[in-house]
Scaffold this motif. Sequence first.
Motif, mmCIF file in Angstrom:
data_model
loop_
_atom_site.group_PDB
_atom_site.id
_atom_site.type_symbol
_atom_site.label_atom_id
_atom_site.label_comp_id
_atom_site.label_asym_id
_atom_site.label_seq_id
_atom_site.Cartn_x
_atom_site.Cartn_y
_atom_site.Cartn_z
ATOM 1 N N PRO A 248 0.846 -1.388 -0.005
ATOM 2 C CA PRO A 248 0.141 -0.002 -0.145
ATOM 3 C C PRO A 248 0.763 1.299 -0.045
ATOM 4 N N GLU A 249 1.965 1.161 0.167
ATOM 5 C CA GLU A 249 3.064 2.416 0.322
ATOM 6 C C GLU A 249 3.404 2.602 -1.128
ATOM 7 N N LEU A 250 3.482 1.712 -1.865
ATOM 8 C CA LEU A 250 4.051 2.017 -3.262
ATOM 9 C C LEU A 250 2.953 2.024 -4.260
ATOM 10 N N PRO A 251 3.179 2.895 -5.465
ATOM 11 C CA PRO A 251 2.162 3.114 -6.375
ATOM 12 C C PRO A 251 2.156 2.025 -7.578
ATOM 13 N N ASN A 270 7.749 -3.924 -15.225
ATOM 14 C CA ASN A 270 8.553 -3.059 -14.047
ATOM 15 C C ASN A 270 7.762 -1.502 -14.439
ATOM 16 N N ALA A 271 8.672 -0.590 -13.522
ATOM 17 C CA ALA A 271 7.987 0.771 -13.860
ATOM 18 C C ALA A 271 9.091 1.813 -13.627
ATOM 19 N N VAL A 272 9.798 2.107 -14.737
ATOM 20 C CA VAL A 272 10.794 3.056 -14.704
ATOM 21 C C VAL A 272 10.551 4.207 -15.426
ATOM 22 N N LEU A 273 11.056 5.479 -14.901
ATOM 23 C CA LEU A 273 10.962 6.564 -15.582
ATOM 24 C C LEU A 273 11.207 6.488 -16.870
ATOM 25 N N ALA A 274 10.244 6.986 -17.800
ATOM 26 C CA ALA A 274 10.538 6.956 -19.296
ATOM 27 C C ALA A 274 11.420 8.180 -19.594
ATOM 28 N N PHE A 275 12.331 8.473 -20.549
ATOM 29 C CA PHE A 275 13.065 9.710 -20.935
ATOM 30 C C PHE A 275 12.288 10.314 -22.146
ATOM 31 N N GLY A 276 10.993 10.224 -21.954
ATOM 32 C CA GLY A 276 10.026 11.047 -22.876
ATOM 33 C C GLY A 276 8.681 10.273 -22.671
ATOM 34 N N ARG A 300 10.902 16.455 -8.673
ATOM 35 C CA ARG A 300 12.090 16.368 -7.632
ATOM 36 C C ARG A 300 11.802 16.244 -6.048
ATOM 37 N N LYS A 301 10.651 16.776 -5.719
ATOM 38 C CA LYS A 301 10.191 16.497 -4.314
ATOM 39 C C LYS A 301 9.769 14.761 -4.055
ATOM 40 N N LEU A 302 9.134 14.354 -5.150
ATOM 41 C CA LEU A 302 8.959 12.949 -5.263
ATOM 42 C C LEU A 302 9.950 12.081 -4.944
ATOM 43 N N LEU A 303 11.371 12.261 -5.362
ATOM 44 C CA LEU A 303 12.500 11.809 -5.336
ATOM 45 C C LEU A 303 13.363 11.982 -3.890
ATOM 46 N N GLN A 304 12.690 12.759 -3.305
ATOM 47 C CA GLN A 304 12.992 13.280 -1.834
ATOM 48 C C GLN A 304 13.005 12.079 -0.905
ATOM 49 N N LEU A 309 13.232 6.517 -4.101
ATOM 50 C CA LEU A 309 14.508 6.175 -4.591
ATOM 51 C C LEU A 309 14.885 4.978 -4.538
ATOM 52 N N SER A 310 14.663 4.301 -3.684
ATOM 53 C CA SER A 310 15.064 2.799 -3.629
ATOM 54 C C SER A 310 14.391 2.068 -4.753
ATOM 55 N N VAL A 311 13.012 2.480 -4.858
ATOM 56 C CA VAL A 311 12.064 1.615 -5.909
ATOM 57 C C VAL A 311 12.598 1.976 -7.354
ATOM 58 N N ALA A 312 12.953 3.461 -7.419
ATOM 59 C CA ALA A 312 13.536 3.863 -8.707
ATOM 60 C C ALA A 312 14.799 3.034 -9.372
ATOM 61 N N TRP A 313 15.690 2.803 -8.348
ATOM 62 C CA TRP A 313 16.918 2.164 -8.480
ATOM 63 C C TRP A 313 16.558 0.806 -8.829
ATOM 64 N N SER A 314 15.679 0.036 -8.068
ATOM 65 C CA SER A 314 15.481 -1.218 -8.294
ATOM 66 C C SER A 314 14.606 -1.491 -9.623
ATOM 67 N N GLU A 315 13.907 -0.645 -9.928
ATOM 68 C CA GLU A 315 13.075 -0.692 -11.534
ATOM 69 C C GLU A 315 14.009 -0.534 -12.620
ATOM 70 N N LEU A 316 14.960 0.270 -12.261
ATOM 71 C CA LEU A 316 15.902 0.982 -13.309
ATOM 72 C C LEU A 316 16.762 -0.318 -13.502
ATOM 73 N N ASN A 317 16.953 -1.192 -12.501
ATOM 74 C CA ASN A 317 17.945 -2.423 -12.839
ATOM 75 C C ASN A 317 17.154 -3.551 -13.431
#
Length: 404
Positions: A248-251, A270-276, A300-304, A309-317
């Motif tokens: 429930p804490e993750l989107p 997965n769910a990774v930031l798309a560069f477009g 930028r506030k979201l990534l604070q 940040l942990s989810v973003a790194w995991s998804e990028l991997n």
Amino acid sequence: MKRHDVTIVGGGCVGLSTAKHLSEQTDLDVAILEKEHHLAEHQSGRNSGVLHPGFNYPPDSKKARFATEGTRRMKQYCADHDVPCEEFGVLVVAKTDREEAHLDVLASQAEANGVEYERLDSQAEIREREPHAVGQAAFFAPEAASVDSQQYIYALAREVQRNGVSLYTGHAVEKIRSTSSGYHLATSNSDIDTTYLVNAAGLHADTLAQQVGVGDGYQVVPFRGEYYEVTPERAELCQTMIYPTPDPELPFLGVHYTRRTDGKVIVGPNAVLAFGREAYRNTNVNLSELKDILAYDGFRKLLQSKTMLSVAWSELNKSYRKEKFTEAAQRLVPGVRADDLHKSYAGIRAQLVSDDGELVKDPLAIETDDAVHVLNAVSPGLTSSLPFGEYVAGKIIEMDEPSS
């Protein structure tokens, strides 16, 4: 120059559903502007095709109402229009005590929302449903279904055209301007004047809304979801649909298994930031759009958040390293191997983010006197499309009613 009573920007599931309900309930002259030459090129055709029956949403919420009603109506629509739809059911697997406790929440929500379910309290019971899934407990919802989303979109398009709706493909809306009698839409093909506007432009809905001063506190941030397909000879690894217990804490839900109507089994996303906004490969970059994302205060506030940040790194991997994606898939089905998985398609989720750095989790349609801007048709958007489109159509109908 052509003029219509109602012009809908975006020929996806929400736009077409809105047109369907307007054409059935009114005599308004309705048009749809779709920027691509073919339908279902973006979110509406690049998804898992799952109908979510509503157990994962809080009672009395729009999501719960739209999902439960949408699942029922979609199944009937598919039956009436020969759209492939299979009621496989979904198995939500708990691997830890914390996840097992959350199954109680899902059960409570299912009961409140009128969704059928079954609790499985052992590995043996899980394997009766899914022989290759592993967990300590599970939740099974038999009403979950798989639908061919692209055929659904084209069925809607045929229906609305039979009802007299004008469907313009290859018409990318470049500029919206308010006029004394509605709006002037400049497109890549021709210009359109309209009395009422429905902005259902998905990945670009925020930019169009902001041209007329709506939705300034939000921005769409695109997240790419990549899928793998299980090789046909190993498709028996998944008989229905196998999901992790949602956090429930993750989107985002996390990697899961979906059996499709054509018999294929897909794994992801997965769910990774798309560069477009339409960067469907991890090598695609739209520098202008990426700059806008990175410059947005809300992002930028979201990534604070350390969690994000942990989810973003995991998804990028998972995006750049297949072994990490495979590890995520093995959490549910340990028997799957990297060689069993082959790259399939990718979709992009138009995730709305607020200026204060919050992910907008509920559907959001902002009304003005003569327009509805659908800024957030968040998951389960496909499932909810028929009742959500009817909701949007109802707002336009109210606007057109003579004032007393």
